[in-house]
Design a protein around this motif. Structure first.
Motif, PDB file in Angstrom:
ATOM      1  N   UNK A 267       1.035  -0.868  -0.024  1.00 34.17           N
ATOM      2  CA  UNK A 267      -0.070  -0.174   0.176  1.00 34.17           C
ATOM      3  C   UNK A 267       0.851   1.370  -0.212  1.00 34.17           C
ATOM      4  N   UNK A 268       0.595   2.129  -0.690  1.00 29.95           N
ATOM      5  CA  UNK A 268       1.265   3.840  -0.881  1.00 29.95           C
ATOM      6  C   UNK A 268       0.918   4.537  -0.097  1.00 29.95           C
ATOM      7  N   UNK A 269       1.390   4.865   0.347  1.00 30.48           N
ATOM      8  CA  UNK A 269       1.709   5.955   2.348  1.00 30.48           C
ATOM      9  C   UNK A 269       2.701   6.891   1.718  1.00 30.48           C
ATOM     10  N   UNK A 270       2.240   8.085   1.062  1.00 30.36           N
ATOM     11  CA  UNK A 270       3.402   8.705   0.883  1.00 30.36           C
ATOM     12  C   UNK A 270       3.910   8.754   0.031  1.00 30.36           C
TER      13      UNK A 270
ATOM     14  N   UNK B 244       0.646   5.238   8.504  1.00 23.50           N
ATOM     15  CA  UNK B 244      -0.278   6.259   7.053  1.00 23.50           C
ATOM     16  C   UNK B 244      -0.104   7.781   7.093  1.00 23.50           C
ATOM     17  N   UNK B 245       0.043   8.416   8.620  1.00 24.78           N
ATOM     18  CA  UNK B 245       0.771   9.317   9.309  1.00 24.78           C
ATOM     19  C   UNK B 245       2.054   9.860   9.097  1.00 24.78           C
ATOM     20  N   UNK B 246       3.269   8.868   9.577  1.00 25.02           N
ATOM     21  CA  UNK B 246       3.676   8.858   9.757  1.00 25.02           C
ATOM     22  C   UNK B 246       4.941   9.351   9.254  1.00 25.02           C
ATOM     23  N   UNK B 247       4.616   8.168   7.859  1.00 30.80           N
ATOM     24  CA  UNK B 247       5.687   8.435   6.154  1.00 30.80           C
ATOM     25  C   UNK B 247       5.540   9.792   5.653  1.00 30.80           C
ATOM     26  N   UNK B 248       4.173  10.538   5.717  1.00 32.13           N
ATOM     27  CA  UNK B 248       4.166  10.742   4.906  1.00 32.13           C
ATOM     28  C   UNK B 248       5.165  12.373   5.398  1.00 32.13           C
ATOM     29  N   UNK B 249       4.499  12.399   6.992  1.00 34.29           N
ATOM     30  CA  UNK B 249       5.242  13.007   7.380  1.00 34.29           C
ATOM     31  C   UNK B 249       6.579  13.050   7.301  1.00 34.29           C
ATOM     32  N   UNK B 250       7.010  12.258   7.412  1.00 37.39           N
ATOM     33  CA  UNK B 250       8.903  12.104   7.623  1.00 37.39           C
ATOM     34  C   UNK B 250       9.500  13.095   5.889  1.00 37.39           C
ATOM     35  N   UNK B 251       8.659  13.346   5.116  1.00 39.25           N
ATOM     36  CA  UNK B 251       9.252  14.035   4.166  1.00 39.25           C
ATOM     37  C   UNK B 251       9.776  15.252   4.737  1.00 39.25           C
ATOM     38  N   UNK B 252       9.135  16.021   5.588  1.00 42.28           N
ATOM     39  CA  UNK B 252       9.782  17.257   6.417  1.00 42.28           C
ATOM     40  C   UNK B 252       9.703  16.938   8.335  1.00 42.28           C
TER      41      UNK B 252
ATOM     42  N   UNK C 193      13.241  10.408   3.054  1.00 44.08           N
ATOM     43  CA  UNK C 193      13.103  10.626   4.168  1.00 44.08           C
ATOM     44  C   UNK C 193      13.322  10.644   5.508  1.00 44.08           C
ATOM     45  N   UNK C 194      13.152  11.812   6.171  1.00 47.28           N
ATOM     46  CA  UNK C 194      13.629  11.598   7.474  1.00 47.28           C
ATOM     47  C   UNK C 194      13.267  10.983   7.930  1.00 47.28           C
ATOM     48  N   UNK C 195      14.493  10.896   9.102  1.00 50.95           N
ATOM     49  CA  UNK C 195      13.953   9.467  10.330  1.00 50.95           C
ATOM     50  C   UNK C 195      13.387   9.216  10.972  1.00 50.95           C
ATOM     51  N   UNK C 196      12.809   7.946  11.049  1.00 48.56           N
ATOM     52  CA  UNK C 196      11.499   7.539  12.121  1.00 48.56           C
ATOM     53  C   UNK C 196      11.843   6.340  12.884  1.00 48.56           C
TER      54      UNK C 196
ATOM     55  N   UNK D  67       8.721   0.117   5.971  1.00 50.43           N
ATOM     56  CA  UNK D  67       8.311   0.429   4.069  1.00 50.43           C
ATOM     57  C   UNK D  67       9.345   1.875   4.783  1.00 50.43           C
ATOM     58  N   UNK D  68       9.752   2.991   5.121  1.00 51.83           N
ATOM     59  CA  UNK D  68      11.027   3.952   5.564  1.00 51.83           C
ATOM     60  C   UNK D  68      12.208   3.400   5.544  1.00 51.83           C
ATOM     61  N   UNK D  69      12.677   1.885   5.548  1.00 54.31           N
ATOM     62  CA  UNK D  69      13.686   1.993   5.903  1.00 54.31           C
ATOM     63  C   UNK D  69      14.661   1.573   3.459  1.00 54.31           C
ATOM     64  N   UNK D  70      12.733   1.580   2.542  1.00 54.05           N
ATOM     65  CA  UNK D  70      13.391   1.276   1.478  1.00 54.05           C
ATOM     66  C   UNK D  70      12.701   2.493   0.808  1.00 54.05           C
TER      67      UNK D  70
END
Length: 409
Positions: free
Chosen positions: A225-228, A273-281, A307-310, A300-303
């Motif tokens: 699923x796409x999240x950001x 859902x929100x964490x990954x798009x928010x990690x863009x900034x 993105x900034x650190x999550x 998902x974040x590592x791949x």
């Protein structure tokens, strides 16, 4: 026969006349007749229809229990859902700017739970009838995506091989980027022959993934699923926003509230859902009770790129909410609890005095309770946006924007 005039809609979509008398499928202003059974009017006849009464667009509406409001105009439904939020806030003495309801289109639901059962002549699959366990086939359903409709025949085939005539399967079908993701519960215990048959169905229907009572049968390709900017593979049957449109709208609203915050806590984060798009900034700390969801988010974040650190933390926020000293390092908090709300976590947020809070909710009543706690602690509820992902249902989702009173809007 009893004749009544409908004054308003209840929270489940029934028309309500003085008494109160509850009248399913009736609209405000209508004069209706029927047989009074306690507090409910049955065998309904519409004597004077409302100008907002429309012909239901789905041929299954009269029998299927999947939708409650197809007999009402889109504007009436949107206004009604907004009013539910207004009334919930007024019940705790609060007012805010309640924006007009944003509604997802028809044929956009990307997830559904089909009921499936064997019959004398084969099998049937669909949704339950209103207030009944009878299954109504819905081959022309206009609620779900076209891809999801192919899950109906699959559900019948699963019932034929995986359940008795006395039992019923719950087949959760999700439309992923790579095909259908199917999770089945209520079936026969797995044995060798059943595994082989189910694996063959997975190939026949080109499923991305098939699980049977939480056990993986086959995964042809990860059902992402796409999240950001990221792609996430949720655990089987896990929570996902009902429509892609709804997810994008909720994300945009959360971003609007969070603004230029550089550090954000995402509580009840799900798969990101929100964490990954928010990690863009911003740097994000995601907290969720499910370790499987946290793992999916982390992968998902590592791949993803750019993105900034999550960071992730598996934690039961009902029993162990984040405390004020843990919350104080964040510029903003996003919280998206289940229907029961998050009274314990909201109480800690009220003490922590985080500058900005984006509260996502699927229950206006528990949202109002949480809003009262925050406002009593010095927060201002600037606005609320109702979002209708569950079109033609009584379900209401929303996003509320909270800020400390001394922070300029």
């Amino acid at each position: 026969m009893t004749t009544v005039t409908i004054e308003r809609l209840g929270q489940q979509g029934d028309g309500i006349a003085p008494g109160p008398i509850f009248v399913p499928l009736a609209l405000p202003g209508e004069v209706v007749s029927g047989i009074l059974d306690g507090t409910h009017l049955t065998e309904l006849r519409i004597d004077t229809p409302s100008a907002d009464r429309v012909s239901p667009p789905c041929p299954h509406f009269r029998s299927c229990g999947g939708c409650q409001m197809q007999h009402a105009s889109d504007q009436l439904v949107a206004d009604w859902k907004r009013d539910i939020v207004v009334i919930a806030l007024k019940s705790v003495g609060l007012e805010a700017d309640i924006r007009p309801t944003v509604t997802s289109s028809d044929r956009s639901r990307r997830r559904a739970v089909f009921a499936a059962r064997r019959t004398k002549k084969g099998a049937m699959a669909g949704f339950h009838a209103r207030k009944s366990d009878a299954i109504i086939p819905v081959p022309d359903c206009i609620l779900v995506t076209p891809a999801l409709l192919t899950g109906l025949k699959l559900s019948e085939d699963l019932a034929l091989v995986g359940t008795s005539r006395k039992a019923e399967l719950a087949v959760t079908v999700t439309d992923s980027l790579e095909g259908l993701d199917v999770a089945v519960t209520g079936g026969k215990p797995l044995d060798g022959p059943l595994r082989i048959t189910l694996a063959a169905l997975c190939e026949q229907y080109r499923l991305a993934r098939l699980t049977w009572d939480d056990e993986l049968i086959g995964m042809r390709v990860p059902p992402a699923q796409r999240m950001g900017k990221a792609q996430v593979v949720p655990p089987p049957g896990s929570f996902l926003q009902a429509t892609e449109h709804g997810q994008m709208k909720l994300t945009d609203l959360v971003k609007e509230i969070v603004g230029s915050a550089k550090s954000v806590a995402d509580l009840f984060a799900g798969c990101g859902t929100f964490a990954l798009p928010l990690a863009e900034s911003a740097e994000v700390h995601a907290v969720e009770g499910s370790s499987e969801m946290m793992y999916a988010l982390d992968v998902g974040w590592r791949q993803a790129q750019g993105l900034k650190r999550v960071t992730t933390e598996t934690r039961d926020l009902f029993r162990r909410p984040l405390l004020p000293d843990e919350l104080s390092r964040f510029d903003a908090v996003v919280i998206d609890p289940p229907r029961a709300g998050a009274a314990a976590q909201i109480a800690e947020l009220a003490v922590a005095q985080v500058p900005v809070i984006a509260h996502v909710s699927c229950n206006p009543q528990t949202f109002a309770r949480d809003a009262e706690t925050l406002c009593n602690a010095g927060y201002v509820l600037d606005w609320v946006q109702p979002v209708d992902q569950f079109r033609w249902s009584a379900h209401v989702e929303l996003v509320g924007a909270f800020r400390l009173a001394h922070i300029a809007a």
